[in-house]
Design an enzyme around this catalytic site. Sequence first.
Site, PDB file in Angstrom:
ATOM      1  N   GLU A  12      -6.703  -7.842  -1.148  1.00  0.00           N
ATOM      2  CA  GLU A  12      -7.212  -7.909   0.224  1.00  0.00           C
ATOM      3  C   GLU A  12      -8.667  -7.475   0.259  1.00  0.00           C
ATOM      4  OE1 GLU A  12      -5.072  -5.534   3.064  1.00  0.00           O
ATOM      5  OE2 GLU A  12      -3.122  -6.042   2.216  1.00  0.00           O
ATOM      6  N   GLU A  27       0.821  -1.219   0.000  1.00  0.00           N
ATOM      7  CA  GLU A  27       0.000   0.000   0.000  1.00  0.00           C
ATOM      8  C   GLU A  27       0.854   1.267   0.000  1.00  0.00           C
ATOM      9  OE1 GLU A  27      -2.956  -0.379   3.131  1.00  0.00           O
ATOM     10  OE2 GLU A  27      -4.278  -1.404   1.720  1.00  0.00           O
TER      11      GLU A  27
HETATM   12  C1  GLA Z   1      -4.313  -2.863   4.504  1.00  0.00           C
HETATM   13  C2  GLA Z   1      -2.974  -3.528   4.729  1.00  0.00           C
HETATM   14  C3  GLA Z   1      -3.066  -4.717   5.610  1.00  0.00           C
HETATM   15  C4  GLA Z   1      -4.010  -4.493   6.743  1.00  0.00           C
HETATM   16  C5  GLA Z   1      -5.353  -4.122   6.206  1.00  0.00           C
HETATM   17  C6  GLA Z   1      -6.388  -3.934   7.287  1.00  0.00           C
HETATM   18  O1  GLA Z   1      -4.942  -3.250   3.381  1.00  0.00           O
HETATM   19  O2  GLA Z   1      -2.328  -3.843   3.527  1.00  0.00           O
HETATM   20  O3  GLA Z   1      -1.761  -4.974   6.090  1.00  0.00           O
HETATM   21  O4  GLA Z   1      -3.519  -3.476   7.549  1.00  0.00           O
HETATM   22  O5  GLA Z   1      -5.221  -2.897   5.526  1.00  0.00           O
HETATM   23  O6  GLA Z   1      -7.620  -3.571   6.746  1.00  0.00           O
END
Ligand code: GLA
Length: 687
Positions: free
Chosen positions: A319, A161
């Site tokens: 995710e 991210e």
């Molecule tokens: C992000 C991160 C993860 C986690 C999620 C929680 O997408 O990449 O490591 O922290 O958020 O929602």
Amino acid sequence: MTDTDIVTHTDHRPAAREKVLYGGDYNPEQWPRDVWEQDHNAFDLARIDTVTLGVFDWALISNAEGKYDFTSLDEIVTRVAESGRQFVMATATGALPPWLAHQHPEVNRTDFEGRRHVYGQRHNACPSSPVFRRLSTSLAGATAERYAGHPALVAWHIGNEYGGACYCKNCAASFRVWLRKRYTTLEQLNTAWNASFWSHTFSDWEQIVSPNAISEHWRGPNHTAFQGITLDYLRFMSDAMLQNFIDEKAAIREHDAATPATTNFMGMYRPIDYHRWAKHIDFASWDNYPPTDRSESRMALTHDLMRGLKGGDPFWVMEQTPTITASRDINPLKRPGVLRLWSWQSVAHGADAVLYFQMRQSRGACEKYHGAVLDHAGRMDTRAFREVAQLGADFERVGAAVLGARTPARVAVLFDWDSWWASEITDGLNRTVTYPQVVLGYHRALWQAGVQVDVVAADATLDRYDIVIAPLLHMLKDDVENRLRAVVERGGSIVSTFLSGRVDQDTNAFLADAPGPLAPLFGVRVEETDSLPAESINRIALSGAGLDGFLGSRSIFEILVPEGAEVVGAYADDFYAGRAAVTRMPSAAGGAAWYVGALLDPDGVSVIVRAVLDEHDLIGPYADEPDLEFAVREGAGGRVSFLLNHADAPVSIIAHAAGTDLITGDTVGNGDALTLEPKGVIVLREN
Ligand code: GLA
Ligand code: ZN
């Protein structure tokens, strides 16, 4: 940037598999071995085939500069591979280990207020720090050397991210290098930034500092004295993090020439211009955490935006949460059926992988209550686990039917980070009107009308579209006006809105009537722009293009003067009652250029969008069912349509085509009466 042009091969796309990949972020390093066994039993039950490893393992792998120990990760990889699962390997550079931050304080970021941070949190590295660049690249290389060629390795996950910003001295220095490359001379920079305003003419490159709270900004990142500086810093920061990605990818490629590499994007995420990154990733992936539980149209737009990054190739949902997120003030559960519905929605829009954060709920720290496939008790008799397992079974049954398949879109929506940034860092407009909100309004109207949409960059080829919608195209660059004109000249239609065609690539105003170089194309000019609080509604009376009645508009009102265009709608209120608000410039080839001068209420956007769609006979099936989403993928497995009921009530429809529901195996006849349960899904392979 010096080496942004590392070769990226399109044949680095993930290889075809037999089903939608299913699984997610897995952190067994946080657990004793006996828990691993429970994990794999549960994964078998839920048909989990893919896990992402090592996302935050820098401290696990390395406790000093240049020293790497993969013992723990090796054990995890071995156990995963033994189970028949494949893995995505992360480069673990998304969070700094404490030793590094203490040994080299320059790796810590300096924030918008100018405060140099000490060690803490994650996503915390200065992208310009030579130490960070060297050590992150070295770690990525060492990890690649270790796992390249592993038969269970399916993809590389670089960083995590990417986002935020840094305002340290190293970043300021890199910013100046970036500026020299962009402008060559200070004269050109001063012109681009209109520096003679407020005595800002720079006479030495060293006088340029990062624009933040202690320099050009007040009241936060959107209030800047100089849009030019701030816009360039946004571009620079996005490029600086891209350079980190490129560095790591190059280090991977020294050991692994083939395995596709990606990083998890965040959809409509303002700080990073994903279009500038797109050619450097091998496939797109993103983390789907919608802001509310009624975000279906927003997710549809975001999936389309992410799919557009690689020209319509399938993407991954890297995710999503099975149940709740932990980062919000209020963290609602996904209601029964919602996980399944939203997962199928991602597949409907082009996802070939659906992955979770996270496989097992964390014991401690800020995400200990974040949802997971397995909760703290490790139970498999929970609603969440049952829904996860049911979805795994669905994916297995549907198999490869949609893998690799593409969206047959005749309509495009332009999405442009520069226009987003430029319009929101500018005084004198209406700060309550945001770029995503406007784009979303038009995309939602298309989505409700059952239309397949590509969301593309402002420099995209537009040849394949019958309709191109360019909401709030504030900045004109890359010859976009000529590509829009070409759409109209071959009989297509275009739509644009208020505040379009206002500035050039440097955010300086065009010395012409708005919408600047677009004015002749739309046959209209803007005489004045009013902005009012959202409570003030101005009705728009329709009288052209076969339309009648009234639309509501608010917030931004351009008073239009038609110069060739026909008036479709005129304001009904205020001192500009009777003046044009919506216009249509017909073209000899049959299409038209529509200009919408005000922020229309959602129903109003739909009226205009459907009028345009209607002229091209592009309104899709189920357009009158507001909560029933219709999406299509076409590929080697034929044409598959997805019917997604976002409502809390059942919906009864007449089937638009004959085929087989791939989830249930039921046969559907064209014209059959069908009922979708609340949150119900039909995946119809059409005959
Ligand atoms: C992000 C991160 C993860 C986690 C999620 C929680 O997408 O990449 O490591 O922290 O958020 O929602
Ligand atoms: Zn920095």
